[in-house]
Design an enzyme around this catalytic site. Structure first.
Site: not given
Ligand code: PGA
Length: 253
Positions: A101, A170
């Site tokens: 992440h 992401e």
């Molecule tokens: P968010 O975070 O939905 O708050 O943008 C997603 C994540 O960090 O996995």
């Protein structure tokens, strides 16, 4: 809406205490009531380590599965003060684990370390949700594909069990910002991730790719148009049962 299996994976981040069980219970009840959902979706909540075991014990009749958000890069037990291994998370009841992440990468995790974590998680038969994504600057400099490819090639290799790895795209600029990529950009990136893996790891199956970054009950219908997506990694909106349930309801509307 397609019948293909969809993942709705919550990432609680540094949130929650024992009283937050009510959120889990509500989501579980909601899912259990819907035959379609239990057939067509996988619902996973990635919790802080402190909550995995107590929630796992408390939630008797369940559909919801639990995951962790990180692990140490060495497995088993050892003299690593403050660290928690994949084996310990598995023992606590985790079935899934988020690795790579961007909020961990910001703390200094390199692709090399992430690879070690992926290997130890796979050795424990956890399902890995492997996150990749570019910063806004990298996107502006048109380095997004370069960065994503590097993250994939340096963290994985063809010997790994890809049946247990799910990708999560992401874009860092979309996490917690209410900004989401446009549909074409997202489609192109997802197919880039899939092609990169198939080409470099000689994968037999097309890998699953989720999207994560500011997913909410309003924008989820837009993502529904992207059939290439296998689901969502949901941060902030997974910390409320209403918001999380609304996302799922609106997705299948
Ligand atoms: P968010 O975070 O939905 O708050 O943008 C997603 C994540 O960090 O996995």
């Amino acid at each position: 809406m397609t019948n293909k299996l969809k993942y709705f994976i919550g990432n609680w981040k540094m949130f929650g205490d024992l009283a937050s069980y009510k959120i889990i219970n509500k989501i579980n009840q909601f899912v259990l009531k819907s035959k379609n959902l239990t057939r067509n979706s996988k619902i996973v909540m990635c919790l802080p380590n402190t909550l995995i075991l107590p929630f796992e014990k408390k939630l008797k009749s369940k559909y919801l599965l639990f995951g962790a958000q990180n692990c140490y890069h060495k497995d088993g037990f050892g003299s690593y003060t403050g660290s928690v291994s994949a084996k310990m998370l598995k023992n606590a009841g985790a079935k899934y684990i988020i690795l790579g992440h961007s909020e961990r990468r910001e703390e200094g995790e390199t692709n090399k370390i992430i690879k070690k974590k992926i290997i130890s998680a796979l050795n424990q038969k956890l399902i890995v949700i492997f996150c990749v994504g570019e910063t806004l600057k990298e996107k502006r400099d048109k380095k997004n594909f370069f960065v994503i490819k590097k993250q994939i090639l340096e963290s994985l290799d063809k010997k790994l069990n890809f049946n247990r790895i799910i990708f999560a795209y992401e874009p860092i600029w979309s996490i917690g910002t209410n900004k989401i990529p446009n549909i074409n950009y997202l489609k192109t990136t997802i197919s880039f991730i899939k092609k990169t893996c198939i080409k470099n790891f000689k994968m037999k199956k097309v890998p699953k790719v989720l999207y994560g970054g500011s997913v909410n009950s309003k924008n989820i219908s837009l993502f529904g148009l992207i059939t290439e997506l296998d689901g969502f990694l949901i941060g902030g909106s997974s910390q409320s049962s209403k918001k999380f349930i609304d996302i799922i309801n609106n997705y299948y509307k």
